[in-house]
Design a protein around this motif. Structure first.
Motif, PDB file in Angstrom:
ATOM      1  N   GLU A   1       0.833  -1.206   0.000  1.00 47.67           N
ATOM      2  CA  GLU A   1       0.000   0.000   0.000  1.00 47.67           C
ATOM      3  C   GLU A   1       0.866   1.254   0.000  1.00 47.67           C
ATOM      4  N   PRO A   2       0.471   2.263  -0.774  1.00 50.79           N
ATOM      5  CA  PRO A   2       1.143   3.556  -0.683  1.00 50.79           C
ATOM      6  C   PRO A   2       0.670   4.333   0.535  1.00 50.79           C
ATOM      7  N   ASP A   3       1.497   5.243   0.984  1.00 56.30           N
ATOM      8  CA  ASP A   3       1.090   6.229   1.982  1.00 56.30           C
ATOM      9  C   ASP A   3       1.025   7.568   1.253  1.00 56.30           C
ATOM     10  N   TRP A   4      -0.172   7.951   0.879  1.00 56.99           N
ATOM     11  CA  TRP A   4      -0.323   9.137   0.028  1.00 56.99           C
ATOM     12  C   TRP A   4       0.005  10.430   0.753  1.00 56.99           C
ATOM     13  N   GLU A   5       0.083  10.389   2.081  1.00 55.00           N
ATOM     14  CA  GLU A   5       0.484  11.592   2.798  1.00 55.00           C
ATOM     15  C   GLU A   5       1.989  11.836   2.702  1.00 55.00           C
ATOM     16  N   THR A   6       2.724  10.877   2.114  1.00 59.05           N
ATOM     17  CA  THR A   6       4.154  11.081   1.856  1.00 59.05           C
ATOM     18  C   THR A   6       4.411  11.601   0.442  1.00 59.05           C
ATOM     19  N   LEU A   7       3.362  11.784  -0.341  1.00 54.75           N
ATOM     20  CA  LEU A   7       3.547  12.240  -1.721  1.00 54.75           C
ATOM     21  C   LEU A   7       4.245  13.598  -1.746  1.00 54.75           C
ATOM     22  N   ALA A   8       5.329  13.667  -2.491  1.00 57.51           N
ATOM     23  CA  ALA A   8       6.097  14.907  -2.633  1.00 57.51           C
ATOM     24  C   ALA A   8       6.253  15.225  -4.114  1.00 57.51           C
ATOM     25  N   VAL A   9       5.933  16.444  -4.490  1.00 55.63           N
ATOM     26  CA  VAL A   9       6.120  16.921  -5.858  1.00 55.63           C
ATOM     27  C   VAL A   9       6.850  18.252  -5.773  1.00 55.63           C
ATOM     28  N   ASP A  10       7.992  18.353  -6.432  1.00 54.63           N
ATOM     29  CA  ASP A  10       8.758  19.596  -6.370  1.00 54.63           C
ATOM     30  C   ASP A  10       8.090  20.679  -7.212  1.00 54.63           C
ATOM     31  N   HIS A  11       8.001  21.876  -6.642  1.00 53.98           N
ATOM     32  CA  HIS A  11       7.472  23.045  -7.340  1.00 53.98           C
ATOM     33  C   HIS A  11       7.999  24.280  -6.630  1.00 53.98           C
ATOM     34  N   PRO A  12       8.343  25.351  -7.340  1.00 53.14           N
ATOM     35  CA  PRO A  12       8.862  26.553  -6.674  1.00 53.14           C
ATOM     36  C   PRO A  12       7.896  27.144  -5.655  1.00 53.14           C
ATOM     37  N   ASP A  13       6.593  26.971  -5.872  1.00 50.14           N
ATOM     38  CA  ASP A  13       5.589  27.487  -4.948  1.00 50.14           C
ATOM     39  C   ASP A  13       5.105  26.331  -4.072  1.00 50.14           C
ATOM     40  N   SER A  14       5.623  26.264  -2.852  1.00 46.58           N
ATOM     41  CA  SER A  14       5.279  25.139  -1.982  1.00 46.58           C
ATOM     42  C   SER A  14       3.806  25.127  -1.592  1.00 46.58           C
ATOM     43  N   ASP A  15       3.150  26.275  -1.624  1.00 52.30           N
ATOM     44  CA  ASP A  15       1.718  26.304  -1.311  1.00 52.30           C
ATOM     45  C   ASP A  15       0.918  25.548  -2.364  1.00 52.30           C
ATOM     46  N   LEU A  16       1.327  25.645  -3.620  1.00 53.41           N
ATOM     47  CA  LEU A  16       0.643  24.907  -4.679  1.00 53.41           C
ATOM     48  C   LEU A  16       0.860  23.407  -4.506  1.00 53.41           C
ATOM     49  N   THR A  17       2.072  23.022  -4.153  1.00 54.85           N
ATOM     50  CA  THR A  17       2.346  21.610  -3.893  1.00 54.85           C
ATOM     51  C   THR A  17       1.473  21.096  -2.760  1.00 54.85           C
ATOM     52  N   ARG A  18       1.382  21.862  -1.686  1.00 52.12           N
ATOM     53  CA  ARG A  18       0.574  21.422  -0.554  1.00 52.12           C
ATOM     54  C   ARG A  18      -0.903  21.328  -0.925  1.00 52.12           C
ATOM     55  N   ALA A  19      -1.371  22.228  -1.776  1.00 51.34           N
ATOM     56  CA  ALA A  19      -2.773  22.155  -2.207  1.00 51.34           C
ATOM     57  C   ALA A  19      -3.026  20.858  -2.965  1.00 51.34           C
ATOM     58  N   TYR A  20      -2.106  20.502  -3.846  1.00 46.21           N
ATOM     59  CA  TYR A  20      -2.263  19.272  -4.628  1.00 46.21           C
ATOM     60  C   TYR A  20      -2.204  18.037  -3.734  1.00 46.21           C
ATOM     61  N   THR A  21      -1.188  17.948  -2.883  1.00 50.02           N
ATOM     62  CA  THR A  21      -1.032  16.745  -2.071  1.00 50.02           C
ATOM     63  C   THR A  21      -2.131  16.633  -1.012  1.00 50.02           C
ATOM     64  N   ARG A  22      -2.603  17.759  -0.468  1.00 51.99           N
ATOM     65  CA  ARG A  22      -3.718  17.703   0.478  1.00 51.99           C
ATOM     66  C   ARG A  22      -4.979  17.197  -0.208  1.00 51.99           C
ATOM     67  N   HIS A  23      -5.209  17.630  -1.429  1.00 51.47           N
ATOM     68  CA  HIS A  23      -6.391  17.165  -2.158  1.00 51.47           C
ATOM     69  C   HIS A  23      -6.331  15.662  -2.370  1.00 51.47           C
ATOM     70  N   VAL A  24      -5.161  15.152  -2.754  1.00 50.33           N
ATOM     71  CA  VAL A  24      -5.024  13.702  -2.950  1.00 50.33           C
ATOM     72  C   VAL A  24      -5.331  12.962  -1.650  1.00 50.33           C
ATOM     73  N   ALA A  25      -4.726  13.416  -0.547  1.00 51.58           N
ATOM     74  CA  ALA A  25      -4.866  12.715   0.727  1.00 51.58           C
ATOM     75  C   ALA A  25      -6.250  12.864   1.342  1.00 51.58           C
ATOM     76  N   GLU A  26      -6.887  13.994   1.108  1.00 47.35           N
ATOM     77  CA  GLU A  26      -8.162  14.255   1.765  1.00 47.35           C
ATOM     78  C   GLU A  26      -9.380  13.903   0.923  1.00 47.35           C
ATOM     79  N   GLN A  27      -9.243  13.923  -0.401  1.00 47.93           N
ATOM     80  CA  GLN A  27     -10.416  13.767  -1.257  1.00 47.93           C
ATOM     81  C   GLN A  27     -10.337  12.619  -2.251  1.00 47.93           C
ATOM     82  N   VAL A  28      -9.144  12.285  -2.713  1.00 48.28           N
ATOM     83  CA  VAL A  28      -9.026  11.324  -3.807  1.00 48.28           C
ATOM     84  C   VAL A  28      -8.978   9.887  -3.290  1.00 48.28           C
TER      85      VAL A  28
END
Length: 258
Positions: free
Chosen positions: A145-172
């Motif tokens: 099993e994956p742990d989707w709360e460990t998902l990391a995607v590099d992006h210069p704007d860390s707020d955008l990264t957090r928005a994406y990873t929070r959506h995956v962990a909370e909604q997807v």
């Protein structure tokens, strides 16, 4: 705006599962799971959440005609696909059933596996208790099993990264942190857990990552769920498609013994 770097149409489930299984990542972790199962000739093994039968052939080869492989899935379309693929393989029996209520006697199987299944089920603890019931004493369960709360995607704007990873962990994903929870849940279900193996795939190619993560499709859903604005998602995707790209997520292989 869209880009040829990303898939915009969701692949059908069979295509997606087959594609992952034949990727370098899929072949690697599935081989490790098979090794940890330690299958022998004559074993009775359960593939719980078998999907279209992607792994049934390898299990059948390991237990030989002296053994038995039982594939279980709650989706009738997947059951039909798996049965079609296993035509002529008498050692394989594919059943339409719920992992929370397995149609099998107590202590009737030697081995069981789940592969990216418990992240989706309604009650992982109940499912694990049911698996423990049908395994014989000393039987083995191997879970991946994956742990989707460990998902990391590099992006210069860390707020955008957090928005994406929070959506995956909370909604997807229903049970997004299941990877880290498995040892505890398995223990609470009556198993002992001798082995936990972390596997962390790293993606440096955006198209390869997109085939697993559905970057644009998931980002568009995040806009609908108010995690992103339209402008923010364009900024997010624009950088990802231009590169350099980096993403990683931790996947856990957990061995449990009844």
């Amino acid at each position: 705006m869209t880009s040829s770097a990303f898939e915009t149409a969701k692949p059908d489930p069979v295509t997606y599962l087959d594609r992952l299984a034949t990727s370098d990542l899929g072949r690697s972790y599935k081989r490790r799971m098979l090794d940890e199962l330690d299958l022998r000739a004559g074993h009775r093994v359960l593939d719980l959440g078998c999907g279209p039968g992607t792994d049934l052939e390898a299990l059948a080869a390991a237990v030989t005609p002296a053994g038995a492989v039982i594939g279980v899935d709650h989706d009738q379309n997947m059951v039909d696909a798996a049965r079609a693929r296993m035509t002529g393989r008498d050692v394989v029996d594919v059943r339409h059933a719920d992992i929370h209520d397995l149609p099998m006697p107590d202590h009737s199987a030697d081995r069981a596996r789940t592969d990216r299944v418990l992240q989706h089920v309604a009650d992982p603890l109940a499912a694990l208790g049911e698996i423990c019931r049908v395994l014989r004493p000393g039987g083995r369960l191997v879970m991946g099993e994956p742990d989707w709360e460990t998902l990391a995607v590099d992006h210069p704007d860390s707020d955008l990264t957090r928005a994406y990873t929070r959506h995956v962990a909370e909604q997807v994903v229903r049970n997004a942190a299941i990877g880290r929870q498995l040892p505890r849940l398995a223990t609470e279900s009556g198993f002992t857990v001798p082995t936990v193996i972390p596997v962390t795939p790293v993606f440096r190619d955006v198209q390869a990552a997109d085939k697993i993560l559905g970057l644009e499709r998931t980002s568009r859903r995040a806009v609908e769920a108010d995690y992103f604005t339209d402008d923010a998602v364009e900024a997010w995707l624009s950088h990802l498609r231009q590169g350099p790209f980096f993403a990683a997520v931790t996947f856990y292989i957990v061995v449990a013994e009844a």
